[in-house]
Design a protein around this motif. Structure first.
Motif, PDB file in Angstrom:
ATOM      1  N   MET A   1       0.844  -1.171   0.000  1.00  0.00           N
ATOM      2  CA  MET A   1       0.000   0.000   0.000  1.00  0.00           C
ATOM      3  C   MET A   1       0.892   1.238   0.000  1.00  0.00           C
ATOM      4  SD  MET A   1      -2.944   1.349   2.728  1.00  0.00           S
ATOM      5  CE  MET A   1      -2.610   0.010   3.771  1.00  0.00           C
ATOM      6  N   ILE A   2       0.394   2.275  -0.644  1.00  0.00           N
ATOM      7  CA  ILE A   2       1.087   3.557  -0.703  1.00  0.00           C
ATOM      8  C   ILE A   2       0.285   4.555   0.128  1.00  0.00           C
ATOM      9  CG2 ILE A   2       1.897   5.423  -2.203  1.00  0.00           C
ATOM     10  CD1 ILE A   2       3.302   2.692  -2.662  1.00  0.00           C
ATOM     11  N   ILE A   3       0.967   5.279   1.004  1.00  0.00           N
ATOM     12  CA  ILE A   3       0.341   6.339   1.794  1.00  0.00           C
ATOM     13  C   ILE A   3       0.959   7.661   1.383  1.00  0.00           C
ATOM     14  CG2 ILE A   3       0.065   7.310   4.112  1.00  0.00           C
ATOM     15  CD1 ILE A   3      -0.050   4.442   5.151  1.00  0.00           C
ATOM     16  N   VAL A   4       0.094   8.635   1.165  1.00  0.00           N
ATOM     17  CA  VAL A   4       0.531   9.983   0.787  1.00  0.00           C
ATOM     18  C   VAL A   4      -0.001  10.955   1.830  1.00  0.00           C
ATOM     19  CG1 VAL A   4       0.433  11.787  -0.981  1.00  0.00           C
ATOM     20  CG2 VAL A   4       0.399   9.359  -1.658  1.00  0.00           C
ATOM     21  N   THR A   5       0.860  11.828   2.316  1.00  0.00           N
ATOM     22  CA  THR A   5       0.434  12.897   3.208  1.00  0.00           C
ATOM     23  C   THR A   5       0.909  14.224   2.646  1.00  0.00           C
ATOM     24  OG1 THR A   5       2.415  12.806   4.608  1.00  0.00           O
ATOM     25  CG2 THR A   5       0.551  11.399   5.260  1.00  0.00           C
ATOM     26  N   GLY A   6       0.196  15.245   2.989  1.00  0.00           N
ATOM     27  CA  GLY A   6       0.580  16.577   2.557  1.00  0.00           C
ATOM     28  C   GLY A   6      -0.287  17.606   3.242  1.00  0.00           C
ATOM     29  N   ALA A   7       0.062  18.846   3.108  1.00  0.00           N
ATOM     30  CA  ALA A   7      -0.716  19.910   3.728  1.00  0.00           C
ATOM     31  C   ALA A   7      -0.612  21.170   2.885  1.00  0.00           C
ATOM     32  CB  ALA A   7      -0.218  20.171   5.144  1.00  0.00           C
ATOM     33  N   LEU A   8      -1.597  22.032   3.074  1.00  0.00           N
ATOM     34  CA  LEU A   8      -1.550  23.346   2.448  1.00  0.00           C
ATOM     35  C   LEU A   8      -2.027  24.375   3.452  1.00  0.00           C
ATOM     36  CD1 LEU A   8      -4.644  24.350   1.651  1.00  0.00           C
ATOM     37  CD2 LEU A   8      -4.346  22.683  -0.159  1.00  0.00           C
ATOM     38  N   VAL A   9      -1.666  25.607   3.187  1.00  0.00           N
ATOM     39  CA  VAL A   9      -2.068  26.725   4.034  1.00  0.00           C
ATOM     40  C   VAL A   9      -2.834  27.708   3.150  1.00  0.00           C
ATOM     41  CG1 VAL A   9      -1.286  28.620   5.502  1.00  0.00           C
ATOM     42  CG2 VAL A   9      -0.062  26.434   5.527  1.00  0.00           C
ATOM     43  N   ALA A  10      -4.058  28.014   3.563  1.00  0.00           N
ATOM     44  CA  ALA A  10      -4.881  28.959   2.809  1.00  0.00           C
ATOM     45  C   ALA A  10      -4.358  30.379   2.994  1.00  0.00           C
ATOM     46  CB  ALA A  10      -6.328  28.878   3.279  1.00  0.00           C
ATOM     47  N   GLU A  11      -4.477  31.152   1.951  1.00  0.00           N
ATOM     48  CA  GLU A  11      -4.154  32.574   2.044  1.00  0.00           C
ATOM     49  C   GLU A  11      -5.164  33.227   2.988  1.00  0.00           C
ATOM     50  OE1 GLU A  11      -1.526  33.935   0.854  1.00  0.00           O
ATOM     51  OE2 GLU A  11      -0.846  32.433  -0.574  1.00  0.00           O
ATOM     52  N   PRO A  12      -4.800  34.318   3.638  1.00  0.00           N
ATOM     53  CA  PRO A  12      -5.728  34.971   4.564  1.00  0.00           C
ATOM     54  C   PRO A  12      -7.097  35.231   3.922  1.00  0.00           C
ATOM     55  CG  PRO A  12      -3.558  35.962   4.735  1.00  0.00           C
ATOM     56  CD  PRO A  12      -3.514  35.011   3.558  1.00  0.00           C
ATOM     57  N   GLY A  13      -8.143  34.828   4.628  1.00  0.00           N
ATOM     58  CA  GLY A  13      -9.510  35.047   4.158  1.00  0.00           C
ATOM     59  C   GLY A  13      -9.979  34.099   3.070  1.00  0.00           C
ATOM     60  N   LYS A  14      -9.173  33.102   2.698  1.00  0.00           N
ATOM     61  CA  LYS A  14      -9.537  32.219   1.581  1.00  0.00           C
ATOM     62  C   LYS A  14      -9.653  30.748   1.988  1.00  0.00           C
ATOM     63  CE  LYS A  14      -7.739  35.415  -1.772  1.00  0.00           C
ATOM     64  NZ  LYS A  14      -6.851  35.669  -2.892  1.00  0.00           N
ATOM     65  N   PHE A  15      -9.782  30.500   3.292  1.00  0.00           N
ATOM     66  CA  PHE A  15      -9.858  29.119   3.764  1.00  0.00           C
ATOM     67  C   PHE A  15     -11.051  28.378   3.163  1.00  0.00           C
ATOM     68  CE2 PHE A  15     -11.338  25.791   6.598  1.00  0.00           C
ATOM     69  CZ  PHE A  15     -10.187  25.027   6.727  1.00  0.00           C
ATOM     70  N   ASP A  16     -12.218  29.003   3.127  1.00  0.00           N
ATOM     71  CA  ASP A  16     -13.410  28.317   2.612  1.00  0.00           C
ATOM     72  C   ASP A  16     -13.235  27.910   1.150  1.00  0.00           C
ATOM     73  OD1 ASP A  16     -14.657  28.498   5.066  1.00  0.00           O
ATOM     74  OD2 ASP A  16     -15.819  30.284   4.546  1.00  0.00           O
ATOM     75  N   ARG A  17     -12.602  28.764   0.355  1.00  0.00           N
ATOM     76  CA  ARG A  17     -12.344  28.416  -1.052  1.00  0.00           C
ATOM     77  C   ARG A  17     -11.345  27.265  -1.154  1.00  0.00           C
ATOM     78  NH1 ARG A  17     -10.845  33.748  -4.110  1.00  0.00           N
ATOM     79  NH2 ARG A  17     -10.241  32.229  -5.687  1.00  0.00           N
TER      80      ARG A  17
END
Length: 101
Positions: A1-17
């Motif tokens: 099995m292959i597991i992939v992890t990652g993360a991103l950070v929303a620009e200010p005020g753009k989390f919902d998008r």
């Protein structure tokens, strides 16, 4: 099995998008051959951060996923909305499931 992890950070005020784009991406990815699971989670300690956790049945399936037009489009949809989290870049692991006992 292959597991992939990652993360991103929303620009200010753009989390919902960013969250909406990430959720659309995870729903579409779950339909791809070889996808065992594909999830995105808001980080309760960092309100502008999203964490991704994916499981694929093979590296070949993951390579196909990375080549799918929609997957490449996800990255493009984040332009000006979010950026990769430098503290948690995309990581890929090859694993073997182990059951206790």
């Amino acid at each position: 099995m292959i597991i992939v992890t990652g993360a991103l950070v929303a620009e200010p005020g753009k989390f919902d998008r960013a969250l909406a784009a990430a959720q659309a991406h995870t729903r579409a990815s779950r339909e791809e051959p070889g996808c065992i699971s594909h999830d995105v989670f808001p980080d309760p300690e960092h309100p502008d951060r999203l964490f991704f956790y994916e499981r694929w049945d093979s590296m070949d399936a993951l390579k196909v996923h990375f080549g799918v037009t929609e997957a490449r489009g996800f990255s493009a949809s984040l332009t000006g909305v979010a950026k990769p989290d430098p503290a948690h870049r995309l990581s890929i692991y090859e694993t073997t499931e182990v059951r206790p006992g």
